[in-house]
Every structure is written in structure tokens, then in C-alpha cells.
Scaffold this motif. Structure first.
Motif, PDB file in Angstrom:
ATOM      1  N   UNK A  39       0.769  -1.099  -0.088  1.00  0.00           N
ATOM      2  CA  UNK A  39       0.021   0.008   0.077  1.00  0.00           C
ATOM      3  C   UNK A  39       0.881   1.109   0.034  1.00  0.00           C
ATOM      4  N   UNK A  40       0.420   2.333  -0.700  1.00  0.00           N
ATOM      5  CA  UNK A  40       1.213   3.496  -0.954  1.00  0.00           C
ATOM      6  C   UNK A  40       0.112   4.769  -0.492  1.00  0.00           C
ATOM      7  N   UNK A  41       0.414   5.357   0.580  1.00  0.00           N
ATOM      8  CA  UNK A  41      -0.526   6.633   0.990  1.00  0.00           C
ATOM      9  C   UNK A  41       0.233   7.726   1.040  1.00  0.00           C
ATOM     10  N   UNK A  42      -0.201   9.052   1.106  1.00  0.00           N
ATOM     11  CA  UNK A  42       0.108  10.134   0.956  1.00  0.00           C
ATOM     12  C   UNK A  42      -0.355  10.620   2.387  1.00  0.00           C
ATOM     13  N   UNK A  43       0.221  11.768   3.116  1.00  0.00           N
ATOM     14  CA  UNK A  43      -0.168  12.504   4.154  1.00  0.00           C
ATOM     15  C   UNK A  43      -1.746  12.605   4.074  1.00  0.00           C
ATOM     16  N   UNK A  75      15.483  -3.829   2.105  1.00  0.00           N
ATOM     17  CA  UNK A  75      14.330  -4.026   3.102  1.00  0.00           C
ATOM     18  C   UNK A  75      12.800  -4.508   2.635  1.00  0.00           C
ATOM     19  N   UNK A  76      12.579  -5.301   3.087  1.00  0.00           N
ATOM     20  CA  UNK A  76      10.990  -5.482   2.842  1.00  0.00           C
ATOM     21  C   UNK A  76      10.104  -4.826   3.611  1.00  0.00           C
ATOM     22  N   UNK A  77       9.081  -4.122   2.896  1.00  0.00           N
ATOM     23  CA  UNK A  77       8.057  -3.451   3.561  1.00  0.00           C
ATOM     24  C   UNK A  77       6.486  -3.736   3.217  1.00  0.00           C
ATOM     25  N   UNK A  78       5.675  -3.350   3.942  1.00  0.00           N
ATOM     26  CA  UNK A  78       4.353  -3.680   3.395  1.00  0.00           C
ATOM     27  C   UNK A  78       3.717  -2.555   3.126  1.00  0.00           C
ATOM     28  N   UNK A  79       3.839  -1.417   3.620  1.00  0.00           N
ATOM     29  CA  UNK A  79       3.284  -0.055   3.276  1.00  0.00           C
ATOM     30  C   UNK A  79       4.385   1.072   3.221  1.00  0.00           C
ATOM     31  N   UNK A  80       4.082   2.141   2.531  1.00  0.00           N
ATOM     32  CA  UNK A  80       4.603   3.093   2.215  1.00  0.00           C
ATOM     33  C   UNK A  80       3.849   4.264   2.546  1.00  0.00           C
ATOM     34  N   UNK A  81       4.223   5.321   3.441  1.00  0.00           N
ATOM     35  CA  UNK A  81       3.615   6.535   3.847  1.00  0.00           C
ATOM     36  C   UNK A  81       4.554   7.615   3.361  1.00  0.00           C
ATOM     37  N   UNK A  82       4.147   8.332   2.247  1.00  0.00           N
ATOM     38  CA  UNK A  82       4.658   9.236   1.671  1.00  0.00           C
ATOM     39  C   UNK A  82       4.440  10.625   2.405  1.00  0.00           C
ATOM     40  N   UNK A  83       5.293  11.060   3.180  1.00  0.00           N
ATOM     41  CA  UNK A  83       5.331  12.259   4.127  1.00  0.00           C
ATOM     42  C   UNK A  83       6.087  13.280   3.491  1.00  0.00           C
TER      43      UNK A  83
END
Length: 366
Positions: A151-155, A283-291
Motif C-alpha cells: 500500500x502507498x499512501x500520502x499524508x 528492506x522488505x516493507x508492507x506499506x509506504x507512507x509518503x510524508x
């Protein structure tokens, strides 16, 4: 068609402040707000943000912020304050009105500005733009974004920390919001922090004098016609008491910016053999939060050609002209550059109203 003395676009902190001061000066105006309800960008903040979490809300002119216990949702408390302010001062707000463009129409006698919103138009002698940045979230482009399976989300879409419980989250961004997100997320899940630059931490108290110095540094950019930067870019970062647990858990051990994204995470460095998906570090990640911040919401002003060759809208070099677009003195910008903070917005609202009054007076004299 009726000709107004001024039109204010946006009814957030800066727009309400400008409207208040315009009304005090007897300037006939209207405030056009794109939202369905009062509150500006505050009404769109995430539900988990409480009044104890916000960095501060400045008083609107002649109306102190009501006392808060701290547990109140910011996206309810602040909009209620704004709504009460609109009613108490009988501000001429029309909503929802989403402005499409603003044009200058020569040959209309006084060279009027025409504000378009769908099939509606307003003619005005001056304009105060208070649209802020919330509707212009910025997400940088990096290789592999389209293949990342998480999942990719912005602020602007942040749903609160519980949404990420049990998932590894990579927070991208070097500003105050990234620090705040990490403070909320790390106690409930695993996180990574990625920034383009090494963060600069502030150790001394951020008093009013330091605030004025920071605002002055941002003002220098807009006076030079450069795109504005955030105030925190010159103040440095500070950890608050509510971020202490996240700090203890290692949330603020920063990584440099990754080189590319892969379906299950991020990769730093190129593989010497050129094997796709491998590198010096993965690095494995499940989500990215673009701040990663916002850009000024000024596309509707494009027909006025306000941008300088250096990419920003140049404002005046004195306190009296600090909100005035040098390319068109009929236009004032509040909530832009140094006035993007709530404290700066109030000062800018007053300066813009004064500038509007001077412009109208000079036309009458002429």
C-alpha cells in the motif's frame, strides 16, 4: 454584472483572517470556499489526530482558540472554531465553490479580474488567494513505484496508526509530519525512516524570536521569486514528549533515500552483476507512507502569469507588500510561503487587507 471590490479564494485560517480585516475596512467582498463545510484543511485531517498532537493553532483575529482538554479530534474541534468565527463575524462565505481559473480582462474600464467556478463568474477589482497547499499533495517519482505490491499512501490519506498495526511501514520524508507519524506508528508496528537529507535536530527552545527568524528566511525565497519552502526546513526538527517512546524504539534512525522500489520493498545500491531486484541493501516493507509535503495550490492563477523565471510567485520586499504579487499588484497571496503556518496566516491576512485597501484607494484617486 456586479463588480466586487475583492474576492477571497479559500476559507481556511488565512482566508478567514483576510475576510475579517477586509470587513473592518469596509471592503465589499466575497469568500469562495471549495469545501462543503467550514474548517479549511483541518476538516480533512485524520481522525486519530487529537488536539494534544497538533503543533498549535493560532488565534483568529479577535477570537482566541477555545480551551481544549487534548483528547478532542482536531478535525472536529478546529472546524467548529472556524464555523463559529464565520457566524460571529458574519463573514460572506459561499460554499461549495471550486474556482477553476482567474483571468484579467482588458478593456473592461478598470481592467477587472474575473473569477470562474464552473458556470459561475465574479468580477472584482482585487483578489486575495488563500488556497493553501492541502489539495496539492506531492509524491516524488522513483523507479519501481508502479511495481510495489504493498500500500502507498500520502499524508492526505493517512488513516491513523491502527490501520498499519502488524505491518512494516516505510515513512518517507524529512519534515515534522514524518516525525509525528513515526511517533504514532512505531509503538504499534515496525517502521523504517527514509529521507533525502540527514535530518537537522533542534535542541534549543523554539521561542517567538526563533519563529520570526525562520519566517524571515522563508520570506527571502519568495521575495526572490523562488518556490517557497516549509518553515520547518529552516527551523530544524524537534521531538516532543509524545514521540519519546518511538525514539526509544529506534524510530528516528534514518536511512538515506532508496534507489528503487521492488514488489516487496526497497533497494539501496546497484548490484555489481546487474541482477534486477538485488543491491547492497534490501528492506522488505508492507506499506509506504509518503510524508513528502505539498505544493502551493495556485494552478487556477496560471492565466495571470504570476510566476517568475525562477519558478515561484514573487512577492513584495516590504512588510506592506509582503503578500502582493509583484507581477500583478491586484493579487494578494496569503497562506503562501512564510504565511503557510497558522501564525503567519493571521499576519498575512491583515497585510493583504491593507494592500487591497491601498489599491482601491489609489484607483479612486486616479
Amino acid at each position: 454584472m456586479e463588480v466586487l471590490e475583492s474576492v477571497v479564494i479559500g476559507a481556511g485560517q488565512a482566508g478567514l483572517s483576510a475576510s475579517y480585516h477586509l470587513a473592518r475596512r469596509g471592503v465589499r467582498h466575497v469568500v469562495l470556499d471549495a469545501d462543503d463545510a467550514p474548517g479549511g484543511a483541518w476538516q480533512h485531517r485524520w481522525d486519530a489526530l487529537t488536539m494534544s498532537d497538533v503543533h498549535g493553532v493560532a488565534d483568529l483575529p479577535d477570537a482566541p482558540v477555545p480551551p481544549a482538554e487534548g483528547h478532542e479530534r482536531a478535525n472536529v474541534f478546529v472546524p467548529a472554531y472556524f464555523a463559529a468565527y464565520e457566524r460571529a463575524h458574519d463573514l460572506p462565505v459561499e460554499r461549495p465553490v471550486a474556482v477553476d481559473r482567474v483571468e484579467s480582462v482588458p478593456g473592461t474600464g478598470d481592467d477587472l479580474l474575473v473569477v470562474h467556478a464552473g458556470d459561475r463568474t465574479w468580477r472584482t477589482r482585487t483578489l486575495v488567494n488563500a488556497t493553501g497547499t492541502w489539495r496539492r499533495p506531492f509524491v516524488p517519482r522513483y523507479p519501481g513505484q508502479e511495481v510495489f505490491a504493498g500500500e502507498q499512501l500520502h499524508t492526505v490519506d493517512y488513516p491513523g496508526p491502527e490501520h498499519f498495526r502488524g505491518r512494516r511501514v516505510m515513512v518517507v520524508g524529512g519534515g515534522a509530519s514524518a516525525v509525528q507519524f513515526l511517533g504514532a506508528l512505531r509503538p504499534v508496528t515496525d517502521t523504517l525512516w527514509v529521507t533525502r537529507r540527514e535530518p537537522v535536530w533542534r535542541t534549543e527552545p523554539f521561542d517567538p524570536e526563533a519563529g520570526r527568524e525562520a519566517v524571515a528566511m522563508v520570506e527571502e525565497r519568495v521575495r526572490a521569486g523562488l518556490p517557497p519552502r516549509s518553515v520547518v526546513s529552516v527551523t530544524g526538527l524537534m521531538l516532543r514528549e509524545q514521540e519519546a517512546e518511538a525514539e526509544r524504539l529506534g524510530a528516528y534512525e534514518r536511512l538515506p533515500m532508496f534507489d528503487r522500489l521492488v514488489p516487496d520493498g526497497a533497494v539501496w545500491g546497484d548490484d555489481p552483476a546487474g541482477v534486477p531486484g538485488r543491491g547492497r541493501r534490501t528492506e522488505q516493507v508492507d506499506a509506504i507512507l509518503w510524508a513528502t509535503g505539498f505544493r502551493p495550490d495556485v494552478d487556477h492563477l496560471a492565466p495571470l502569469h504570476l510566476r517568475s523565471p525562477r519558478g515561484g510567485i514573487q512577492l513584495g520586499a516590504t512588510l506592506a507588500t509582503s503578500t502582493t504579487a509583484t507581477a500583478d499588484p491586484r493579487v494578494q497571496l496569503v497562506g503562501y510561503g512564510p504565511s503557510a503556518s497558522t501564525i503567519g496566516a493571521n499576519r498575512a491576512g491583515r497585510a493583504a487587507a491593507n494592500a487591497v485597501a491601498r489599491t482601491l484607494s489609489s484607483r479612486v484617486d486616479a
